[in-house]
Design an enzyme around this catalytic site. Structure first.
Site, PDB file in Angstrom:
ATOM      1  N   GLU A  93       0.816  -1.220   0.000  1.00 59.97           N
ATOM      2  CA  GLU A  93       0.000   0.000   0.000  1.00 59.97           C
ATOM      3  C   GLU A  93       0.847   1.266   0.000  1.00 59.97           C
ATOM      4  O   GLU A  93       1.932   1.286   0.559  1.00 59.97           O
ATOM      5  CB  GLU A  93      -0.829   0.051   1.297  1.00 59.97           C
ATOM      6  CG  GLU A  93      -1.838  -1.037   1.391  1.00 59.97           C
ATOM      7  CD  GLU A  93      -2.449  -1.122   2.799  1.00 59.97           C
ATOM      8  OE1 GLU A  93      -2.437  -0.120   3.537  1.00 59.97           O
ATOM      9  OE2 GLU A  93      -2.924  -2.210   3.135  1.00 59.97           O
ATOM     10  N   SER A 212       8.475   4.915  16.754  1.00 60.00           N
ATOM     11  CA  SER A 212       7.147   4.509  17.233  1.00 60.00           C
ATOM     12  C   SER A 212       7.282   4.077  18.680  1.00 60.00           C
ATOM     13  O   SER A 212       7.829   3.018  18.966  1.00 60.00           O
ATOM     14  CB  SER A 212       6.625   3.358  16.375  1.00 60.00           C
ATOM     15  OG  SER A 212       6.596   3.766  15.039  1.00 60.00           O
ATOM     16  N   ASN A 288      -5.875   3.556  14.919  1.00 57.57           N
ATOM     17  CA  ASN A 288      -6.813   3.111  13.893  1.00 57.57           C
ATOM     18  C   ASN A 288      -7.323   1.744  14.306  1.00 57.57           C
ATOM     19  O   ASN A 288      -6.526   0.837  14.537  1.00 57.57           O
ATOM     20  CB  ASN A 288      -6.096   2.957  12.545  1.00 57.57           C
ATOM     21  CG  ASN A 288      -6.003   4.264  11.807  1.00 57.57           C
ATOM     22  OD1 ASN A 288      -6.989   4.959  11.625  1.00 57.57           O
ATOM     23  ND2 ASN A 288      -4.796   4.609  11.404  1.00 57.57           N
ATOM     24  N   CYS A 329      -3.075   0.962   8.603  1.00 57.19           N
ATOM     25  CA  CYS A 329      -1.829   0.468   8.018  1.00 57.19           C
ATOM     26  C   CYS A 329      -1.897  -1.046   7.749  1.00 57.19           C
ATOM     27  O   CYS A 329      -1.999  -1.840   8.666  1.00 57.19           O
ATOM     28  CB  CYS A 329      -0.718   0.772   9.030  1.00 57.19           C
ATOM     29  SG  CYS A 329       0.914   0.488   8.429  1.00 57.19           S
TER      30      CYS A 329
HETATM   31  N1  SAH Z   1       7.496  -0.361  11.105  1.00 56.96           N
HETATM   32  C1  SAH Z   1       7.626   1.053  11.178  1.00 56.96           C
HETATM   33  C2  SAH Z   1       6.864   1.812  10.106  1.00 56.96           C
HETATM   34  C3  SAH Z   1       5.509   1.334   9.694  1.00 56.96           C
HETATM   35  S1  SAH Z   1       4.170   1.565  10.793  1.00 56.96           S
HETATM   36  C4  SAH Z   1       7.251   1.539  12.569  1.00 56.96           C
HETATM   37  O1  SAH Z   1       6.867   0.730  13.396  1.00 56.96           O
HETATM   38  O2  SAH Z   1       7.387   2.726  12.833  1.00 56.96           O
HETATM   39  C5  SAH Z   1       3.886   3.298  10.787  1.00 56.96           C
HETATM   40  C6  SAH Z   1       3.310   3.831  12.077  1.00 56.96           C
HETATM   41  O3  SAH Z   1       1.939   3.433  12.230  1.00 56.96           O
HETATM   42  C7  SAH Z   1       4.035   3.335  13.319  1.00 56.96           C
HETATM   43  O4  SAH Z   1       4.140   4.405  14.231  1.00 56.96           O
HETATM   44  C8  SAH Z   1       3.082   2.281  13.831  1.00 56.96           C
HETATM   45  O5  SAH Z   1       3.290   1.998  15.188  1.00 56.96           O
HETATM   46  C9  SAH Z   1       1.748   2.935  13.537  1.00 56.96           C
HETATM   47  N2  SAH Z   1       0.595   2.043  13.526  1.00 56.96           N
HETATM   48  C10 SAH Z   1       0.507   0.771  13.141  1.00 56.96           C
HETATM   49  N3  SAH Z   1      -0.755   0.307  13.285  1.00 56.96           N
HETATM   50  C11 SAH Z   1      -1.484   1.337  13.753  1.00 56.96           C
HETATM   51  C12 SAH Z   1      -2.835   1.489  14.116  1.00 56.96           C
HETATM   52  N4  SAH Z   1      -3.695   0.495  14.004  1.00 56.96           N
HETATM   53  N5  SAH Z   1      -3.222   2.687  14.568  1.00 56.96           N
HETATM   54  C13 SAH Z   1      -2.351   3.720  14.682  1.00 56.96           C
HETATM   55  N6  SAH Z   1      -1.072   3.633  14.371  1.00 56.96           N
HETATM   56  C14 SAH Z   1      -0.622   2.454  13.921  1.00 56.96           C
END
Ligand code: SAH
Length: 339
Positions: A93, A212, A288, A329
């Site tokens: 995506e 994160s 989310n 995501c």
């Molecule tokens: N693996 C990397 C980048 C991809 S995820 C990382 O962990 O940073 C991108 C961001 O979205 C990260 O901050 C992750 O923790 C967050 N994320 C993943 N699922 C989510 C959700 N359901 N709601 C909000 N943020 C989410």
């Protein structure tokens, strides 16, 4: 013989290949410009290259393109979510967002993810493979072609953990920079792969590091992010401080607020203790909701933000874009796998 993926070659690598074909060095630069600045999709479009050499190029190299499998356009704010098909049938995506300061594209770096963060849809079915540099660049080029917009900034925040695909991500950044895109307009988001944060700092690429965090004690963080058992908060924070010292780039911390898990006053105070006094920015995101998981959006986002701000922390709530096409995501790919 298998063809070489030409879009994954840095300018140096392309130059060696072109010189080995008996051509002059400047030809490599011309070809690089066609590929990464004019973003052509067929060797025949290289109008300053002879038809004969174009034919030789297409024998030796492949010019991969991503296919748009799905496109969701928000009626509220023009956000576009793409599901891109890759040459082996996998899919990833990208999300194109309009901000006042320009268009931002969120790209994926892996098919699936190994990291296991409890709230994230990208990791539910595990990791399949790393993306090639050309497949990360392809998300930018295809989004620009389709939307007829220019991508002004890039965030590596789609499916996958960029630092778990370190070499290809660094090559992607190198090619992007060689094409004239300033890496100061790139943010790389990581769940906290500390050894790779340290390697990245050494490269001094100028990218912004987003970490994160989502919890400010080891007990809470290990409960939702397995990476914390490998690299605890103390180790992570030290690597962040060192990244800032080495690069001069302020770190951005992501904190997704989950009802009843990390959104109470106590959690805010823990975050204040962890980050107070640091030169950093905190991005608060209402989580989310992912349908395979029971986590719920926090209802105290503003209250949480105020508590941080009152303690002198620089925390903002990320504006929700594309609310009507809301697919957390990795959710678009999961839905596609299920059909
Ligand atoms: N693996 C990397 C980048 C991809 S995820 C990382 O962990 O940073 C991108 C961001 O979205 C990260 O901050 C992750 O923790 C967050 N994320 C993943 N699922 C989510 C959700 N359901 N709601 C909000 N943020 C989410």
């Amino acid at each position: 013989m298998e063809k070489i993926d030409i879009l994954s070659l840095s300018l140096d690598e392309l130059t060696s290949e072109i010189c080995a074909m008996g051509e002059k060095k400047f030809r490599a630069k011309q070809i690089f410009d066609w590929l990464h600045m004019k973003k052509i999709t067929d060797f025949a479009q290289m109008s300053n290259i002879s038809a004969q050499f174009q034919a030789e190029l297409s024998k030796k190299f492949c010019l991969n393109q991503l296919k748009i499998k799905k496109r969701l356009v928000s009626n509220i704010d023009n956000t576009v979510k793409y599901l891109y098909g890759l040459s082996d049938g996998e899919a990833v995506e990208s999300v194109l967002m309009e901000y006042n300061h320009g268009n931002s594209l969120c790209v994926s770096t892996q098919v699936g993810c190994k990291m296991g963060c409890r709230f994230c849809a990208s990791t539910i079915a595990g990791w399949v493979r790393n993306l090639e540099p050309s497949e990360i660049l392809g998300q930018i080029y295809e989004s620009e072609r389709d939307s007829k917009k220019t991508v002004d900034s890039i965030v590596l925040m789609g499916i996958g953990e960029p630092l778990d695909n370190f070499d290809n991500v660094v090559k992607f950044l190198q090619i992007l920079s060689e094409s004239g895109f300033s890496l100061r307009r790139v943010s790389l988001s990581t769940c906290g792969v500390v050894d790779k944060i340290r390697e990245l700092a050494k490269l001094k690429l100028g990218v912004t590091l987003s970490v994160s965090l989502h919890a400010a004690t080891d007990e809470k963080r290990s409960g939702i992010m397995p990476i914390n058992r490998r690299f605890d908060l103390k180790t992570l924070m030290k690597a962040c401080d060192d990244y800032f010292t080495a690069t001069g780039r302020r770190i951005s911390f992501e904190y997704s607020l989950i009802e009843g898990v990390n959104d109470d006053d106590n959690s805010a105070d823990e975050l204040i203790r962890l980050l107070g006094g640091k030169n950093c920015h905190i991005n608060l995101i209402p989580v989310n909701e992912v349908k395979e998981r029971s986590f719920r959006k926090s209802r105290s986002v503003e209250h949480f933000q105020k508590r941080l701000n009152n303690a002198g922390l620089n925390a903002t709530v990320r504006r929700t874009l594309g609310a009507d096409i809301n697919a957390a995501c990795g959710q678009l790919r999961r839905d596609d796998m299920a059909t």
